[in-house]
Write an enzyme that holds these catalytic residues in place. Sequence first.
Site, PDB file in Angstrom:
ATOM      1  N   HIS A 137      55.235  38.507  42.928  1.00  0.00           N
ATOM      2  CA  HIS A 137      54.555  39.710  43.177  1.00  0.00           C
ATOM      3  C   HIS A 137      55.159  40.677  42.486  1.00  0.00           C
ATOM      4  O   HIS A 137      54.953  41.851  42.787  1.00  0.00           O
ATOM      5  CB  HIS A 137      54.594  39.862  44.776  1.00  0.00           C
ATOM      6  CG  HIS A 137      53.686  39.030  45.732  1.00  0.00           C
ATOM      7  ND1 HIS A 137      53.788  39.119  47.129  1.00  0.00           N
ATOM      8  CD2 HIS A 137      52.887  38.035  45.377  1.00  0.00           C
ATOM      9  CE1 HIS A 137      52.744  38.119  47.383  1.00  0.00           C
ATOM     10  NE2 HIS A 137      52.205  37.711  46.528  1.00  0.00           N
ATOM     11  N   ARG A 197      48.948  33.231  40.172  1.00  0.00           N
ATOM     12  CA  ARG A 197      48.077  33.426  41.557  1.00  0.00           C
ATOM     13  C   ARG A 197      47.128  31.916  41.397  1.00  0.00           C
ATOM     14  O   ARG A 197      47.349  31.319  42.376  1.00  0.00           O
ATOM     15  CB  ARG A 197      47.252  34.527  41.725  1.00  0.00           C
ATOM     16  CG  ARG A 197      46.452  34.351  43.138  1.00  0.00           C
ATOM     17  CD  ARG A 197      45.995  35.892  43.353  1.00  0.00           C
ATOM     18  NE  ARG A 197      45.306  36.001  44.739  1.00  0.00           N
ATOM     19  CZ  ARG A 197      43.910  36.155  44.623  1.00  0.00           C
ATOM     20  NH1 ARG A 197      43.526  36.429  43.456  1.00  0.00           N
ATOM     21  NH2 ARG A 197      43.571  36.127  45.841  1.00  0.00           N
ATOM     22  N   HIS A 202      47.539  28.951  44.224  1.00  0.00           N
ATOM     23  CA  HIS A 202      46.353  28.463  44.900  1.00  0.00           C
ATOM     24  C   HIS A 202      45.954  27.038  44.623  1.00  0.00           C
ATOM     25  O   HIS A 202      45.396  26.338  45.361  1.00  0.00           O
ATOM     26  CB  HIS A 202      45.253  29.598  44.660  1.00  0.00           C
ATOM     27  CG  HIS A 202      45.139  30.860  45.243  1.00  0.00           C
ATOM     28  ND1 HIS A 202      44.246  31.427  45.867  1.00  0.00           N
ATOM     29  CD2 HIS A 202      46.342  31.919  45.593  1.00  0.00           C
ATOM     30  CE1 HIS A 202      44.763  32.539  46.417  1.00  0.00           C
ATOM     31  NE2 HIS A 202      46.093  32.726  46.077  1.00  0.00           N
ATOM     32  N   ASN A 261      40.048  32.527  47.480  1.00  0.00           N
ATOM     33  CA  ASN A 261      39.868  32.343  46.015  1.00  0.00           C
ATOM     34  C   ASN A 261      38.877  33.271  45.359  1.00  0.00           C
ATOM     35  O   ASN A 261      38.685  33.082  44.131  1.00  0.00           O
ATOM     36  CB  ASN A 261      39.583  31.032  45.863  1.00  0.00           C
ATOM     37  CG  ASN A 261      40.970  30.050  46.317  1.00  0.00           C
ATOM     38  OD1 ASN A 261      42.068  30.570  46.304  1.00  0.00           O
ATOM     39  ND2 ASN A 261      40.585  28.905  46.574  1.00  0.00           N
TER      40      ASN A 261
END
Length: 326
Positions: A181, A56, A60, A85
Amino acid sequence: MKMPSTSAVALALGFILMSFTGQCYSQLQVGFYEGKCYIVKQNFLKDPTIAAALIRMQFHDCFVKGCDASILLDGSSSEKTAPPNLSLRGFDVIDAVKSMVEWFCPGVVSCADIISLATRDVIFLSGGGRYDVPTGRRDGFESLAQNVDLPSPTISVSDSIAKFAGKGLGATDMVYLLGGHTVGVAHCVLFQDRLYNFKNTGQPDPTMDPELVKNLRSKCPQNTTSNNFVNLDQNPLSSFIVDKSYYGQILAHRGILQIDQELALDPLTQATVTMIDSGYDFNTKFGQAMVKLGAVQVLTGTQGEIRKSCRAINKPFSYVTINGNH
């Protein structure tokens, strides 16, 4: 010359140094320097959920002005402070690796590369394939919360494809990358509407398996401020394993986030989801997609810098922006 301490020698054994290969990917190079530290493995063995955290983090970072480690910079208005975040973690792992490599090779390994290398390692440790990471990225100077514009969990497939295209990633890349995911969790607030009031109908999302709705409602009660979370991959045998299970789950109407479920229903992506679920090369293709993600808008050559600390720029240049001040 002062000899390193016994403990430093022991830590040095945690590095595996490999030869230069000269294989290039755009302006990045596999083997520009190649070394990995057992710090990542030690953290993974203590907490396997760090895999999802680092996947992740890389997403990001790369989706906001490229893979330049801007997500790591501290500041009152830095990217870390943007709402999407606030739940990021794993910064301590990156800090530990950076401290280690700076001890042995000061000014050589960028924070941006450490993110990509550490993420590659936790994917492998989680059962995914091991892939080569082109290195040579440099660290950016700017980190602003206002620059953070990430795809939301409720984004449509067509809009998501457009978002990824803006980063040079195709629809197939997107489907593989959302396969990240296969590990990780989602907090109730991100999908609660699908359980109780989907699109203001007063009913659950009709595309979600009724048994899953019932199960999720027990974990995410209506009208509460609970910060509970559930696994994104609802297969209990593989919730912490990087594999293709996620695709089977969304085909069975067991996707947690709206965008996950839509991937299996939308004509733009349905065939790709079905192909991945029935195929045997997910690990290879997922690794290839991660490499492409890691090459988004990178800084190379004399661009940017190699930070001494991942949390701060080396020099307060007048044009550097971290806290909203120029």
